[in-house]
Enzyme design. Structure first.
Site, PDB file in Angstrom:
ATOM      1  N   CYS A  34      13.569   8.511  77.397  1.00 42.83           N
ATOM      2  CA  CYS A  34      14.247   7.659  78.380  1.00 42.83           C
ATOM      3  C   CYS A  34      14.547   8.437  79.654  1.00 42.83           C
ATOM      4  O   CYS A  34      14.537   9.662  79.668  1.00 42.83           O
ATOM      5  CB  CYS A  34      15.553   7.128  77.800  1.00 42.83           C
ATOM      6  SG  CYS A  34      15.315   5.849  76.553  1.00 42.83           S
ATOM      7  N   HIS A  86      18.349   4.313  82.245  1.00 43.37           N
ATOM      8  CA  HIS A  86      19.731   3.927  81.957  1.00 43.37           C
ATOM      9  C   HIS A  86      20.732   4.934  82.492  1.00 43.37           C
ATOM     10  O   HIS A  86      20.372   6.033  82.894  1.00 43.37           O
ATOM     11  CB  HIS A  86      19.917   3.721  80.447  1.00 43.37           C
ATOM     12  CG  HIS A  86      19.666   4.926  79.606  1.00 43.37           C
ATOM     13  ND1 HIS A  86      20.591   5.932  79.442  1.00 43.37           N
ATOM     14  CD2 HIS A  86      18.584   5.287  78.871  1.00 43.37           C
ATOM     15  CE1 HIS A  86      20.093   6.859  78.629  1.00 43.37           C
ATOM     16  NE2 HIS A  86      18.868   6.491  78.283  1.00 43.37           N
TER      17      HIS A  86
END
Length: 170
Positions: A145, A129
């Protein structure tokens, strides 16, 4: 007088640092030679390098700088992109909440760490992301992440689809 001199030195240091950061960022994404054994369209995250490669074929890949998981928060192996979202809202996973109630940080909030877009991975807890903290890109910074500059995640977002293979390597 000494106080004024310190202020001038501080301002000069900050402006020099911001010039370095800006000039480095301009050259962040680049097409590079790639000799790995991956099909075109595959995303490869090389955790130790803190780089993500999108294989374009003919011995080439697009290389992006990324922020990766802290020690003990990294994982390795294959997965796939399960979904794609622009300006997603974010709900912290249970590990981050530590028993606190579920909450949501809305899309477009300055506190939302997901940035411009997210590529949610098959386990639905981790994603590649954007970020609300560009200085974190390039470090060992996350709970697992992969963080990218917002312009880079938008570029990658347009190149991949749901089902794209993602491989996490050391």
């Amino acid at each position: 007088m000494l106080r004024a001199l310190r202020w001038v030195v501080l301002v000069a240091s900050i402006s020099t640092l911001s010039t370095v950061v800006v000039s480095t960022r301009v050259l962040a994404r680049e097409v590079v030679a790639f000799s790995g054994k991956a099909d075109p369209g595959t995303v490869i995250v090389r955790t130790n390098e803190r780089k993500l490669y999108f294989v374009v074929g003919k011995g080439r890949a697009i290389r992006y700088p990324v922020g990766v998981g802290r020690t003990g928060k990294q994982w390795f192996g294959p997965t796939r992109i399960a979904s794609k979202a622009l300006r997603p809202a974010w709900t912290p996973p249970a590990e981050i909440r530590r028993g606190r109630p579920v909450w949501v940080i809305p899309s477009n909030s300055p506190q939302n760490p997901m940035g411009a877009a997210a590529l949610v991975l098959a386990d639905n807890e981790l994603a590649i992301h954007g970020t609300n903290n560009p200085a974190s890109v390039g470090g060992f910074v996350s709970w697992g992440c992969i963080r990218m500059h917002n312009s880079d995640i938008m570029d990658l977002y347009d190149r991949v689809s749901v089902g794209t293979r993602v491989l996490f390597a050391r």
